[in-house]
Motif scaffolding. Sequence first.
Motif, short mmCIF file in Angstrom:
data_model
loop_
_atom_site.label_atom_id
_atom_site.label_comp_id
_atom_site.label_asym_id
_atom_site.label_seq_id
_atom_site.Cartn_x
_atom_site.Cartn_y
_atom_site.Cartn_z
N VAL A 77 0.86 -1.19 0.00
CA VAL A 77 0.00 0.00 0.00
C VAL A 77 0.89 1.24 0.00
CG1 VAL A 77 -1.80 1.28 1.21
CG2 VAL A 77 -1.83 -1.23 1.24
N LEU A 78 0.78 2.02 -1.07
CA LEU A 78 1.51 3.28 -1.17
C LEU A 78 0.68 4.39 -0.54
CD1 LEU A 78 3.94 4.90 -2.24
CD2 LEU A 78 2.70 5.13 -4.42
N ALA A 79 1.19 4.96 0.54
CA ALA A 79 0.48 6.03 1.25
C ALA A 79 0.96 7.38 0.74
CB ALA A 79 0.73 5.92 2.75
N LEU A 80 -0.01 8.24 0.39
CA LEU A 80 0.28 9.59 -0.09
C LEU A 80 -0.63 10.58 0.60
CD1 LEU A 80 0.38 8.79 -3.92
CD2 LEU A 80 2.38 9.19 -2.47
N ASP A 81 -0.23 11.85 0.59
CA ASP A 81 -1.15 12.92 0.95
C ASP A 81 -1.86 13.38 -0.32
OD1 ASP A 81 -0.63 12.89 3.63
OD2 ASP A 81 0.60 14.71 3.66
N ASP A 82 -2.89 14.20 -0.15
CA ASP A 82 -3.58 14.71 -1.33
C ASP A 82 -2.71 15.69 -2.11
OD1 ASP A 82 -3.68 16.82 0.48
OD2 ASP A 82 -5.84 16.71 0.77
N ASP A 83 -1.62 16.15 -1.52
CA ASP A 83 -0.73 17.10 -2.20
C ASP A 83 0.65 16.51 -2.48
OD1 ASP A 83 0.14 16.98 0.41
OD2 ASP A 83 0.10 19.15 0.76
N SER A 84 0.75 15.17 -2.53
CA SER A 84 2.03 14.53 -2.81
C SER A 84 1.85 13.39 -3.80
CB SER A 84 2.67 14.01 -1.52
OG SER A 84 1.91 12.95 -0.96
N TYR A 85 2.92 13.08 -4.53
CA TYR A 85 2.86 12.00 -5.51
C TYR A 85 4.28 11.56 -5.86
CZ TYR A 85 3.45 16.19 -8.42
OH TYR A 85 3.89 17.39 -8.92
N PRO A 86 4.45 10.32 -6.35
CA PRO A 86 5.78 9.87 -6.76
C PRO A 86 6.22 10.55 -8.04
CG PRO A 86 4.14 8.18 -7.23
CD PRO A 86 3.44 9.26 -6.47
N GLU A 87 7.50 10.85 -8.12
CA GLU A 87 8.03 11.51 -9.31
C GLU A 87 8.37 10.53 -10.43
OE1 GLU A 87 10.04 15.59 -8.12
OE2 GLU A 87 11.21 13.90 -7.35
N GLN A 88 8.56 9.26 -10.11
CA GLN A 88 8.90 8.25 -11.10
C GLN A 88 7.63 7.50 -11.50
OE1 GLN A 88 10.53 8.59 -8.12
NE2 GLN A 88 12.33 9.63 -8.95
N LEU A 89 7.27 7.55 -12.77
CA LEU A 89 6.03 6.93 -13.22
C LEU A 89 6.10 5.41 -13.22
CD1 LEU A 89 4.98 9.33 -16.14
CD2 LEU A 89 4.29 9.38 -13.73
N ASP A 90 7.31 4.84 -13.14
CA ASP A 90 7.45 3.38 -13.05
C ASP A 90 7.69 2.93 -11.61
OD1 ASP A 90 10.00 4.38 -12.68
OD2 ASP A 90 10.97 2.97 -14.03
N CYS A 91 7.27 3.74 -10.65
CA CYS A 91 7.59 3.48 -9.24
C CYS A 91 7.03 2.15 -8.74
CB CYS A 91 7.10 4.63 -8.37
SG CYS A 91 5.30 4.83 -8.36
N ILE A 92 5.90 1.72 -9.26
CA ILE A 92 5.29 0.50 -8.75
C ILE A 92 6.20 -0.71 -8.99
CG2 ILE A 92 3.34 -1.10 -9.06
CD1 ILE A 92 1.56 1.35 -9.43
N SER A 93 6.82 -0.79 -10.17
CA SER A 93 7.75 -1.88 -10.44
C SER A 93 8.93 -1.84 -9.48
CB SER A 93 8.27 -1.79 -11.89
OG SER A 93 7.23 -2.00 -12.81
N SER A 94 9.44 -0.65 -9.22
CA SER A 94 10.57 -0.51 -8.30
C SER A 94 10.19 -0.98 -6.90
CB SER A 94 11.04 0.94 -8.25
OG SER A 94 11.46 1.39 -9.51
N LEU A 95 8.99 -0.64 -6.45
CA LEU A 95 8.56 -1.02 -5.11
C LEU A 95 8.35 -2.52 -5.00
CD1 LEU A 95 6.08 1.90 -4.40
CD2 LEU A 95 8.35 1.57 -3.42
N ILE A 96 7.74 -3.12 -6.00
CA ILE A 96 7.52 -4.57 -5.98
C ILE A 96 8.86 -5.30 -5.91
CG2 ILE A 96 6.73 -6.54 -7.34
CD1 ILE A 96 4.45 -4.74 -8.35
N ASN A 97 9.80 -4.90 -6.73
CA ASN A 97 11.12 -5.55 -6.74
C ASN A 97 11.83 -5.38 -5.40
OD1 ASN A 97 10.76 -6.36 -9.41
ND2 ASN A 97 11.77 -4.55 -10.25
N PHE A 98 11.71 -4.19 -4.82
CA PHE A 98 12.37 -3.93 -3.54
C PHE A 98 11.82 -4.84 -2.45
CE2 PHE A 98 12.87 -1.86 0.54
CZ PHE A 98 14.18 -1.42 0.52
#
Length: 280
Positions: A77-98
């Motif tokens: 589960v990626l937790a964000l605020d309503d005013d924040s977001y990841p800068e890398q559009l492929d971040c989900i792949s990076s997180l799964i691998n990590f």
Amino acid sequence: MITTKNRLEDLQRTCEVLQQLNPPPFEVLITADGCSDNTVNLIKHHYPQFKLIVNQTGQGSVASRAKMMQIAQGDLVLALDDDSYPEQLDCISSLINFFESRPKVAVVHFPQRTDEYPETLGQTEFGKEYSTRSFANSGACLRRDIYLQLPGFEGEFFHMYEEPDYALQCVGAGYEVLLTPIITIRHHYSTKSRASFRGHHQHARNEFWSTVMRCPMPQALLIVLYRIFSQARFITQRQGLNGLLQEPVWWWQAMQKLPYFLKKRQPLTWERYSAWLSLP
């Protein structure tokens, strides 16, 4: 997962980024927590693919996140605020691998480029990863199966301090909380709906309650006294005598709910608690 209250423009900007993620998220959960603006209509009409939870009366960001952690379908589960977001559009792949390579990691959180600290906006080097005793739900990824094993976010906190309290639970159970630069977060840090005195009082009160629930005796007595002193010193340095004179506000709030938190008391060993305290 995102919890929001009356910050429609910030939320819309974040939603636009989330739609561009590749691969896309399995689901996006958004809680409109007591919103009185057009937030609910925005999500229903412009982002119908997102799952919307509506609290007609505000339940607080902590209870809202606790509910979303329970109903989420994904393993991460990626937790964000309503005013924040990841800068890398492929971040989900990076997180799964990590997470696949680090089974003892319960939470990872990420460096933020934030308007709160303008010097970070142009920053490119964020150093190496390291263990921490807290994280920010404006940019963190939680392993849900571990979350469900632990007490999780305490809804009575309403707002503030759920992150260090949950990090303490993780460390106490033998898991890691890491700050890692595998992705970065753009945090616009909206000043809307941020009240300095109220935020300080909530943080101080919830820190007190966390100590009551998690710290073993007799050390808890000394830690509680230190927390009260350190919070009074902090607000005096920031707001002067006026801040100090308002400290009894959170003392009174803390005492009103003290029986509830004593009933929920599940202290860690001092070895585990002090290990958490020693982390940056």
